[in-house]
Design a protein around this motif. Structure first.
Motif, PDB file in Angstrom:
ATOM      1  N   VAL A   3       0.826  -1.207   0.000  1.00  0.00           N
ATOM      2  CA  VAL A   3       0.000   0.000   0.000  1.00  0.00           C
ATOM      3  C   VAL A   3       0.863   1.261   0.000  1.00  0.00           C
ATOM      4  N   VAL A   4       1.886   1.296   0.853  1.00  0.00           N
ATOM      5  CA  VAL A   4       2.766   2.464   0.930  1.00  0.00           C
ATOM      6  C   VAL A   4       3.533   2.639  -0.380  1.00  0.00           C
ATOM      7  N   TRP A   5       4.034   1.523  -0.927  1.00  0.00           N
ATOM      8  CA  TRP A   5       4.728   1.569  -2.220  1.00  0.00           C
ATOM      9  C   TRP A   5       3.820   2.169  -3.305  1.00  0.00           C
ATOM     10  N   ASN A   6       2.595   1.660  -3.389  1.00  0.00           N
ATOM     11  CA  ASN A   6       1.663   2.129  -4.420  1.00  0.00           C
ATOM     12  C   ASN A   6       1.273   3.593  -4.223  1.00  0.00           C
ATOM     13  N   ASP A   7       1.034   4.002  -2.956  1.00  0.00           N
ATOM     14  CA  ASP A   7       0.685   5.398  -2.682  1.00  0.00           C
ATOM     15  C   ASP A   7       1.829   6.329  -3.084  1.00  0.00           C
ATOM     16  N   ALA A   8       3.052   5.920  -2.768  1.00  0.00           N
ATOM     17  CA  ALA A   8       4.218   6.741  -3.109  1.00  0.00           C
ATOM     18  C   ALA A   8       4.418   6.796  -4.622  1.00  0.00           C
ATOM     19  N   LEU A   9       4.163   5.686  -5.297  1.00  0.00           N
ATOM     20  CA  LEU A   9       4.324   5.646  -6.750  1.00  0.00           C
ATOM     21  C   LEU A   9       3.295   6.538  -7.440  1.00  0.00           C
ATOM     22  N   VAL A  10       2.075   6.600  -6.887  1.00  0.00           N
ATOM     23  CA  VAL A  10       1.039   7.486  -7.438  1.00  0.00           C
ATOM     24  C   VAL A  10       1.510   8.934  -7.373  1.00  0.00           C
ATOM     25  N   LEU A  11       2.084   9.323  -6.238  1.00  0.00           N
ATOM     26  CA  LEU A  11       2.576  10.693  -6.079  1.00  0.00           C
ATOM     27  C   LEU A  11       3.689  10.995  -7.075  1.00  0.00           C
ATOM     28  N   CYS A  12       4.568  10.037  -7.295  1.00  0.00           N
ATOM     29  CA  CYS A  12       5.671  10.225  -8.235  1.00  0.00           C
ATOM     30  C   CYS A  12       5.142  10.411  -9.655  1.00  0.00           C
ATOM     31  N   LYS A  13       4.114   9.640 -10.011  1.00  0.00           N
ATOM     32  CA  LYS A  13       3.538   9.743 -11.352  1.00  0.00           C
ATOM     33  C   LYS A  13       2.811  11.072 -11.545  1.00  0.00           C
ATOM     34  N   GLN A  14       2.220  11.591 -10.470  1.00  0.00           N
ATOM     35  CA  GLN A  14       1.443  12.820 -10.565  1.00  0.00           C
ATOM     36  C   GLN A  14       2.318  14.076 -10.496  1.00  0.00           C
ATOM     37  N   SER A  15       3.549  13.945 -10.027  1.00  0.00           N
ATOM     38  CA  SER A  15       4.429  15.097  -9.854  1.00  0.00           C
ATOM     39  C   SER A  15       5.286  15.332 -11.096  1.00  0.00           C
ATOM     40  N   GLU A  16       5.515  16.614 -11.411  1.00  0.00           N
ATOM     41  CA  GLU A  16       6.386  16.944 -12.539  1.00  0.00           C
ATOM     42  C   GLU A  16       7.822  16.525 -12.246  1.00  0.00           C
ATOM     43  N   LYS A  17       8.235  16.702 -10.984  1.00  0.00           N
ATOM     44  CA  LYS A  17       9.558  16.284 -10.541  1.00  0.00           C
ATOM     45  C   LYS A  17       9.393  15.288  -9.410  1.00  0.00           C
ATOM     46  N   LYS A  18      10.107  14.177  -9.492  1.00  0.00           N
ATOM     47  CA  LYS A  18       9.945  13.129  -8.483  1.00  0.00           C
ATOM     48  C   LYS A  18      10.260  13.656  -7.085  1.00  0.00           C
ATOM     49  N   PRO A  19       9.318  13.506  -6.131  1.00  0.00           N
ATOM     50  CA  PRO A  19       9.571  13.957  -4.750  1.00  0.00           C
ATOM     51  C   PRO A  19      10.717  13.169  -4.115  1.00  0.00           C
ATOM     52  N   LYS A  20      11.409  13.791  -3.178  1.00  0.00           N
ATOM     53  CA  LYS A  20      12.486  13.111  -2.470  1.00  0.00           C
ATOM     54  C   LYS A  20      11.897  12.100  -1.489  1.00  0.00           C
ATOM     55  N   SER A  21      12.743  11.170  -1.062  1.00  0.00           N
ATOM     56  CA  SER A  21      12.285  10.087  -0.193  1.00  0.00           C
ATOM     57  C   SER A  21      11.678  10.617   1.105  1.00  0.00           C
ATOM     58  N   ALA A  22      12.311  11.633   1.703  1.00  0.00           N
ATOM     59  CA  ALA A  22      11.812  12.186   2.967  1.00  0.00           C
ATOM     60  C   ALA A  22      10.422  12.792   2.789  1.00  0.00           C
ATOM     61  N   GLU A  23      10.199  13.445   1.652  1.00  0.00           N
ATOM     62  CA  GLU A  23       8.895  14.055   1.380  1.00  0.00           C
ATOM     63  C   GLU A  23       7.829  12.984   1.172  1.00  0.00           C
ATOM     64  N   LEU A  24       8.201  11.913   0.476  1.00  0.00           N
ATOM     65  CA  LEU A  24       7.261  10.812   0.249  1.00  0.00           C
ATOM     66  C   LEU A  24       6.867  10.158   1.566  1.00  0.00           C
ATOM     67  N   GLN A  25       7.849   9.934   2.448  1.00  0.00           N
ATOM     68  CA  GLN A  25       7.562   9.323   3.743  1.00  0.00           C
ATOM     69  C   GLN A  25       6.616  10.188   4.566  1.00  0.00           C
ATOM     70  N   LYS A  26       6.809  11.492   4.496  1.00  0.00           N
ATOM     71  CA  LYS A  26       5.956  12.402   5.252  1.00  0.00           C
ATOM     72  C   LYS A  26       4.503  12.319   4.794  1.00  0.00           C
ATOM     73  N   ILE A  27       4.307  12.197   3.466  1.00  0.00           N
ATOM     74  CA  ILE A  27       2.952  12.195   2.909  1.00  0.00           C
ATOM     75  C   ILE A  27       2.272  10.834   3.047  1.00  0.00           C
ATOM     76  N   VAL A  28       2.969   9.764   2.605  1.00  0.00           N
ATOM     77  CA  VAL A  28       2.316   8.444   2.541  1.00  0.00           C
ATOM     78  C   VAL A  28       2.381   7.674   3.856  1.00  0.00           C
ATOM     79  N   ILE A  29       3.160   8.180   4.825  1.00  0.00           N
ATOM     80  CA  ILE A  29       3.226   7.484   6.119  1.00  0.00           C
ATOM     81  C   ILE A  29       2.704   8.393   7.237  1.00  0.00           C
ATOM     82  N   THR A  30       3.468   9.463   7.532  1.00  0.00           N
ATOM     83  CA  THR A  30       3.115  10.336   8.663  1.00  0.00           C
ATOM     84  C   THR A  30       1.733  10.962   8.505  1.00  0.00           C
ATOM     85  N   GLN A  31       1.511  11.640   7.375  1.00  0.00           N
ATOM     86  CA  GLN A  31       0.213  12.288   7.155  1.00  0.00           C
ATOM     87  C   GLN A  31      -0.894  11.280   6.877  1.00  0.00           C
ATOM     88  N   ALA A  32      -0.547  10.187   6.212  1.00  0.00           N
ATOM     89  CA  ALA A  32      -1.558   9.176   5.878  1.00  0.00           C
ATOM     90  C   ALA A  32      -2.152   8.534   7.133  1.00  0.00           C
TER      91      ALA A  32
END
Length: 215
Positions: A3-32
């Protein structure tokens, strides 16, 4: 985790520039974890969740390096979404697991008593928990060994591959070719049965598990 992998991959596909790992963790883990849909993530080891994002980061790095020609051999594809019915895996580093006697402790889950295939030569640095398509679970450990203690000469052996005899070792040992006719018939029968059953039904999932176990 899938689930976390897929959520992070969705964000990467939707972003013009791939988010950094720390930013992805904040969104798909901490905020989720604060949402009703992903609140259950609080019951899972944070190490496993963070490692899933780190593994996605590695997958992207390998993809970009392959595109630039930094990796030799076959081209590495763009990271894909993980399906529920495919093999699942979660990797834990130190702090997320420990060996307790003949058991393996996983953070926030408990102790498991696996059937050991061999004795670990040293303290493992990480463990990958794998669930295959037949709902069987396996532990794969990463350990360090001292190469100076391995006698390569005493373990060297020549192998001659053949047709009638699968392999002939230099010490005279023979390995006969396996006969897969009976197994092939069983797999074909299960696959025909699988094709006739309703998708996502309990009967079809049961047949799929039997097919995976046979293969």
């Amino acid at each position: 985790m899938r689930v976390v992998w897929n959520d992070a991959l969705v964000l990467c596909k939707q972003s013009e520039k791939k988010p950094k790992s720390a930013e992805l963790q904040k969104i798909v883990i901490t905020q989720a974890k604060q949402t009703e849909e992903r609140a259950w993530l609080s019951e899972v080891s944070a190490i496993a969740l963070q490692q899933s994002v780190a593994d996605l980061e590695t997958a992207f790095k390998n993809f970009f390096d392959s595109c630039k020609g930094k990796i030799k051999g076959r081209k590495v594809g763009y990271p894909k979404f993980k399906k529920r019915t495919n093999n699942q895996s979660a990797r834990l580093t130190r702090g997320g697991f420990s060996i307790k006697g003949n058991g393996v402790y996983l953070a926030k889950i408990g102790i498991f008593k696996p059937i050991w295939s061999r004795k670990l030569p040293s303290e493992p640095s990480s463990v990958t928990v794998i669930k295959d398509c037949a709902n069987r679970y396996f532990f794969s450990f990463v350990v360090e060994i001292n190469p100076d203690l391995v006698d390569a000469k005493s373990h060297s052996i020549g192998i001659d591959l053949g047709i009638k005899t699968f392999a002939v070792m230099s010490d005279g040992t023979l390995a006969q070719s396996p006969n897969y006719k009976k197994l092939d018939r069983k797999i074909r029968r299960l696959q025909r049965k699988l094709a006739r059953q309703t998708k996502d039904s309990k009967r079809r999932n049961k047949t799929r598990n039997k097919d995976c176990q046979t293969a």
